[in-house]
Design a protein around this motif. Structure first.
Motif, PDB file in Angstrom:
ATOM      1  N   LYS A 179      32.814  40.932  47.397  1.00 27.10           N
ATOM      2  CA  LYS A 179      32.653  42.143  46.579  1.00 27.10           C
ATOM      3  C   LYS A 179      33.980  42.724  46.085  1.00 27.10           C
ATOM      4  O   LYS A 179      34.088  43.141  44.935  1.00 27.10           O
ATOM      5  N   SER A 180      34.982  42.792  46.953  1.00 20.28           N
ATOM      6  CA  SER A 180      36.248  43.419  46.565  1.00 20.28           C
ATOM      7  C   SER A 180      37.301  42.339  46.305  1.00 20.28           C
ATOM      8  O   SER A 180      37.466  41.407  47.091  1.00 20.28           O
ATOM      9  N   TRP A 181      38.010  42.487  45.183  1.00 20.93           N
ATOM     10  CA  TRP A 181      38.942  41.449  44.729  1.00 20.93           C
ATOM     11  C   TRP A 181      40.359  41.987  44.574  1.00 20.93           C
ATOM     12  O   TRP A 181      40.579  43.085  44.045  1.00 20.93           O
ATOM     13  N   PHE A 182      41.319  41.182  45.004  1.00 21.34           N
ATOM     14  CA  PHE A 182      42.731  41.365  44.679  1.00 21.34           C
ATOM     15  C   PHE A 182      43.070  40.225  43.718  1.00 21.34           C
ATOM     16  O   PHE A 182      43.009  39.055  44.086  1.00 21.34           O
ATOM     17  N   ILE A 183      43.428  40.563  42.475  1.00 15.07           N
ATOM     18  CA  ILE A 183      43.726  39.548  41.463  1.00 15.07           C
ATOM     19  C   ILE A 183      45.225  39.402  41.297  1.00 15.07           C
ATOM     20  O   ILE A 183      45.950  40.389  41.173  1.00 15.07           O
ATOM     21  N   THR A 184      45.680  38.168  41.304  1.00 11.76           N
ATOM     22  CA  THR A 184      47.063  37.882  40.923  1.00 11.76           C
ATOM     23  C   THR A 184      47.053  36.925  39.743  1.00 11.76           C
ATOM     24  O   THR A 184      46.286  35.960  39.727  1.00 11.76           O
ATOM     25  N   TYR A 185      47.874  37.233  38.744  1.00 13.07           N
ATOM     26  CA  TYR A 185      47.821  36.457  37.503  1.00 13.07           C
ATOM     27  C   TYR A 185      49.221  36.241  36.946  1.00 13.07           C
ATOM     28  O   TYR A 185      50.116  37.065  37.143  1.00 13.07           O
ATOM     29  N   ALA A 201      34.032  40.600  34.474  1.00  9.94           N
ATOM     30  CA  ALA A 201      32.963  39.813  35.072  1.00  9.94           C
ATOM     31  C   ALA A 201      32.669  40.262  36.506  1.00  9.94           C
ATOM     32  O   ALA A 201      31.511  40.317  36.931  1.00  9.94           O
ATOM     33  N   ILE A 202      33.713  40.586  37.254  1.00 15.46           N
ATOM     34  CA  ILE A 202      33.535  41.057  38.636  1.00 15.46           C
ATOM     35  C   ILE A 202      32.775  42.378  38.647  1.00 15.46           C
ATOM     36  O   ILE A 202      31.816  42.567  39.413  1.00 15.46           O
ATOM     37  N   LYS A 203      33.192  43.309  37.802  1.00 15.22           N
ATOM     38  CA  LYS A 203      32.525  44.622  37.751  1.00 15.22           C
ATOM     39  C   LYS A 203      31.091  44.494  37.261  1.00 15.22           C
ATOM     40  O   LYS A 203      30.185  45.151  37.796  1.00 15.22           O
ATOM     41  N   ASP A 204      30.870  43.653  36.252  1.00 18.66           N
ATOM     42  CA  ASP A 204      29.511  43.445  35.745  1.00 18.66           C
ATOM     43  C   ASP A 204      28.602  42.841  36.803  1.00 18.66           C
ATOM     44  O   ASP A 204      27.376  43.026  36.758  1.00 18.66           O
ATOM     45  N   SER A 205      29.192  42.109  37.754  1.00 19.17           N
ATOM     46  CA  SER A 205      28.414  41.465  38.815  1.00 19.17           C
ATOM     47  C   SER A 205      28.251  42.354  40.034  1.00 19.17           C
ATOM     48  O   SER A 205      27.632  41.935  41.024  1.00 19.17           O
ATOM     49  N   GLY A 206      28.825  43.557  39.995  1.00 17.80           N
ATOM     50  CA  GLY A 206      28.678  44.494  41.108  1.00 17.80           C
ATOM     51  C   GLY A 206      29.854  44.527  42.059  1.00 17.80           C
ATOM     52  O   GLY A 206      29.782  45.151  43.123  1.00 17.80           O
ATOM     53  N   GLY A 207      30.965  43.887  41.698  1.00 21.32           N
ATOM     54  CA  GLY A 207      32.145  43.894  42.547  1.00 21.32           C
ATOM     55  C   GLY A 207      33.156  44.944  42.121  1.00 21.32           C
ATOM     56  O   GLY A 207      32.959  45.672  41.144  1.00 21.32           O
ATOM     57  N   THR A 208      34.271  45.020  42.859  1.00 14.86           N
ATOM     58  CA  THR A 208      35.326  45.987  42.567  1.00 14.86           C
ATOM     59  C   THR A 208      36.690  45.284  42.582  1.00 14.86           C
ATOM     60  O   THR A 208      36.867  44.249  43.222  1.00 14.86           O
ATOM     61  N   ILE A 209      37.670  45.884  41.897  1.00 10.30           N
ATOM     62  CA  ILE A 209      39.036  45.379  41.848  1.00 10.30           C
ATOM     63  C   ILE A 209      39.912  46.347  42.650  1.00 10.30           C
ATOM     64  O   ILE A 209      40.017  47.522  42.298  1.00 10.30           O
ATOM     65  N   VAL A 210      40.526  45.865  43.722  1.00 10.07           N
ATOM     66  CA  VAL A 210      41.396  46.734  44.517  1.00 10.07           C
ATOM     67  C   VAL A 210      42.822  46.707  43.993  1.00 10.07           C
ATOM     68  O   VAL A 210      43.579  47.681  44.187  1.00 10.07           O
ATOM     69  N   ALA A 211      43.214  45.627  43.322  1.00  8.28           N
ATOM     70  CA  ALA A 211      44.549  45.541  42.736  1.00  8.28           C
ATOM     71  C   ALA A 211      44.611  44.342  41.801  1.00  8.28           C
ATOM     72  O   ALA A 211      43.869  43.369  41.959  1.00  8.28           O
ATOM     73  N   SER A 212      45.517  44.455  40.804  1.00 13.12           N
ATOM     74  CA  SER A 212      45.815  43.332  39.912  1.00 13.12           C
ATOM     75  C   SER A 212      47.330  43.231  39.804  1.00 13.12           C
ATOM     76  O   SER A 212      47.970  44.104  39.216  1.00 13.12           O
ATOM     77  N   ASP A 213      47.901  42.188  40.375  1.00 15.25           N
ATOM     78  CA  ASP A 213      49.351  42.039  40.409  1.00 15.25           C
ATOM     79  C   ASP A 213      49.805  40.828  39.592  1.00 15.25           C
ATOM     80  O   ASP A 213      49.338  39.714  39.824  1.00 15.25           O
ATOM     81  N   PRO A 214      50.733  41.048  38.658  1.00 17.06           N
ATOM     82  CA  PRO A 214      51.255  39.920  37.879  1.00 17.06           C
ATOM     83  C   PRO A 214      52.342  39.169  38.640  1.00 17.06           C
ATOM     84  O   PRO A 214      53.010  39.722  39.516  1.00 17.06           O
ATOM     85  N   SER A 215      52.513  37.901  38.295  1.00 18.24           N
ATOM     86  CA  SER A 215      53.613  37.086  38.826  1.00 18.24           C
ATOM     87  C   SER A 215      54.375  36.497  37.644  1.00 18.24           C
ATOM     88  O   SER A 215      53.823  36.378  36.546  1.00 18.24           O
ATOM     89  N   PRO A 216      55.633  36.121  37.820  1.00 13.45           N
ATOM     90  CA  PRO A 216      56.409  35.547  36.711  1.00 13.45           C
ATOM     91  C   PRO A 216      55.786  34.239  36.229  1.00 13.45           C
ATOM     92  O   PRO A 216      55.115  33.537  36.980  1.00 13.45           O
ATOM     93  N   PHE A 217      56.016  33.926  34.940  1.00 16.44           N
ATOM     94  CA  PHE A 217      55.594  32.627  34.406  1.00 16.44           C
ATOM     95  C   PHE A 217      56.698  32.029  33.550  1.00 16.44           C
ATOM     96  O   PHE A 217      57.229  32.714  32.672  1.00 16.44           O
ATOM     97  N   PRO A 218      57.002  30.742  33.746  1.00 17.36           N
ATOM     98  CA  PRO A 218      56.632  29.976  34.946  1.00 17.36           C
ATOM     99  C   PRO A 218      57.390  30.530  36.138  1.00 17.36           C
ATOM    100  O   PRO A 218      58.506  31.045  35.984  1.00 17.36           O
TER     101      PRO A 218
END
Length: 419
Positions: A179-185, A201-218
Motif C-alpha cells: 500500500k505505501s510506496w517510497f519511489i526512487t527515480y 497509478a499507485i494512488k488510483d489503485s488505493g495506495g499512498t506515496i510516502v516519498a519520491s527521491d531522485p538519484s543522479p543519471f547516469p
C-alpha cells in the motif's frame, strides 16, 4: 562512465535501385521514387554506458536483420534493393544525440532513426525529426512526453512507455498488500515520467506515496546508500525502483546489502530487462513481478527469432532484450510502409504507418494509433523465476498475465498530443 568511438556506418546491403511495378507484393501507386535511389536507416543507441546491454550493438544487429529479411521477402520487387544501416553512440547525452540526429538526417541522408534509449536523448532526437521532417521510431526511450506535449507528425512511440509500465505493475502490487510506496527515480526525463505515472497509478489503485527521491543519471558513483537508508527509516511497504539498466543493477545490489527485504520493504521494479536479471542472478529477484513488453521464451515465434538474433550476434550465448526485438519490428514496419507507399518520402511513409494494424513476433494485436503515434499491442505481467524453476539458460521469466494494448496504454481521453 565508459566511452568509445561513435559507431561506424555499417552497410547491410547495396545494389541497384529497382522500383516495383504495380501488383501484389509491390509498392502501391506504381512509379514510386526513393530519394538518392537508396534507403538509409540510422540506429542511435547506447553502445558504452548503462543501457549498452539492453540496447547497443544488439539493437544495431536487429536492424540489420530486419533489412536482410525485408530484401529476402521482396527481392527485386522491393521499393529499393539498396538499403543500409548506420549507427552511433549517444553516450546517454541528449546534446550528443541531437548532434548525431542532425548529421544523420542532414549529411548522411538517413531516412529514419530508430532505438534511442535514454528519454532525454530520445526527446532531443524527436525535436530534430520534426525540424527535418524525417521519420523517427522510438523503441528505447519510455517517457510519455513524446506522445503527449512533445508529439510530432514524424515521431512514433514503439514498444513501451512509462504509462503502460506504471499501470501494469502498480495495481497488482497494491492489491497484493503493497500500500505505501517510497519511489526512487533517475533525475531525467524517463525517471520523472516514471515517477509521475507510477504515483498516479499507485494512488488510483488505493495506495499512498510516502516519498519520491531522485538519484543522479547516469549514477557514476553507483551509490544509493542515502536513499536506501532513508527508505529503511521510513518503513514503506514497497521500494519502487524506477532506474534501469546498469543503474538498476547497482541499486538492487545495495537494496540487498542494506537488507531492506528483511526490514519488510518489498522491491517493485518499474522497468526490468532480461539483461538486468542476468547481471543480478535470478534468485536475487525471484518472485518479483513487473511489466514486460516482449520475452524471448514466450512461444515458438519468439524463440525462433531469438535464435536467429544469436546467430547474427556471432553465436552469442545472450538472449535478446525486448528493446532489441522492438528495433527489428520497427525497422520492418518502416520498410513495409515504404513498400506500400512506393517511396521513402516521409509524409507518404507516415501516412502508411498511421492507424496500421498488424501482428508480428513482437507486437501481438498491434496497431499504430493515428492520434498520438503510439503502438498499441499486448503487454504482459511477468514474474522472475527462481533458478530451480528455470528450464535452461536465460529462462528467467514466467508470463502470468496479458493486457490488451487498448487497456495497457494511455487512453486518448488523458492524452494531450496535438499534431
Amino acid at each position: 562512465m565508459r566511452h568509445k568511438k561513435l559507431g561506424a556506418a555499417a552497410v547491410v546491403a547495396a545494389g541497384s535501385m529497382l522500383l516495383a511495378a504495380c501488383g501484389a507484393g509491390g509498392p502501391s501507386g506504381g512509379g514510386g521514387k526513393v530519394s538518392g535511389d537508396k534507403i538509409v536507416l540510422g540506429v542511435i543507441t547506447d553502445e558504452s554506458g548503462v543501457y549498452a546491454d539492453l540496447a547497443g550493438q544488439g539493437s544495431v544487429t536487429a536492424a540489420k536483420m530486419a533489412v536482410a529479411d525485408f530484401k529476402k521477402k521482396y527481392g527485386d520487387k522491393a521499393v529499393t534493393t539498396d538499403i543500409s544501416v548506420v549507427d552511433a553512440d549517444h553516450h546517454d547525452n541528449p546534446d550528443t544525440a541531437s548532434t548525431e540526429a542532425q548529421q544523420f538526417y542532414g549529411q548522411q541522408g538517413v531516412d529514419a532513426i530508430f532505438d534511442v534509449p535514454t528519454s532525454s536523448a530520445m526527446l532531443a532526437v524527436a525535436k530534430i525529426a520534426a525540424q527535418q521532417k524525417k521519420v523517427f521510431i522510438d523503441t528505447g526511450g519510455g517517457s510519455t512526453e513524446v506522445s503527449n506535449a512533445s508529439c510530432n507528425k514524424y515521431t512514433f512511440h514503439y514498444g513501451y512507455d512509462t504509462y503502460a509500465l506504471a499501470f501494469g505493475t502498480a495495481k497488482p502490487v497494491v492489491e497484493g498488500g503493497g500500500k505505501s510506496w517510497f519511489i526512487t527515480y533517475p533525475n531525467y526525463a524517463f525517471g520523472q515520467s516514471m515517477n509521475s505515472n507510477f504515483s498516479k497509478a499507485i494512488k488510483d489503485s488505493g495506495g499512498t506515496i510516502v516519498a519520491s527521491d531522485p538519484s543522479p543519471f547516469p549514477n557514476q558513483s553507483e551509490d544509493y546508500s542515502s536513499i536506501l537508508l532513508k527508505a529503511k527509516q521510513m518503513k514503506p511497504d514497497v521500494l519502487g525502483a524506477m532506474q534501469a539498466g546498469g543503474d538498476l543493477v547497482s541499486l538492487v545490489k545495495q537494496y540487498n546489502t542494506f537488507k531492506l527485504a528483511k526490514a519488510g520493504i518489498q522491491l517493485a521494479i518499474g522497468l526490468l530487462f532480461i539483461s538486468d536479471i542476468h547481471s543480478l542472478g535470478a534468485d536475487v529477484l525471484a518472485g518479483d513481478k513487473f511489466t514486460e513488453f516482449w520475452y524471448w521464451n514466450f512461444d515458438d515465434k519468439n524463440r525462433a527469432w531469438a535464435q536467429e538474433w544469436q546467430k547474427a550476434m556471432g553465436g552469442s550465448d545472450k538472449k535478446p532484450t525486448s528493446d532489441q526485438a522492438a528495433v527489428y519490428s520497427a525497422v520492418t514496419q518502416y520498410l513495409e510502409a515504404a513498400q506500400r507507399a512506393g517511396t521513402d518520402g516521409s509524409d507518404a511513409v507516415v501516412k502508411q504507418l498511421e492507424g496500421y494494424k498488424f501482428n508480428d513476433f513482437f507486437a501481438r494485436n498491434g496497431q499504430i494509433r493515428k492520434q498520438d503515434h503510439v503502438l498499441l499491442h499486448d503487454m504482459y505481467l511477468a514474474q522472475v523465476k527462481s533458478e530451480s524453476d528455470m528450464s535452461g539458460p536465460w529462462d528467467y521469466e514466467k508470463i502470468v498475465g496479458t493486457t490488451s494494448g487498448q487497456d495497457a496504454f494511455q487512453p486518448l481521453s488523458e492524452n494531450t498530443c496535438k499534431m
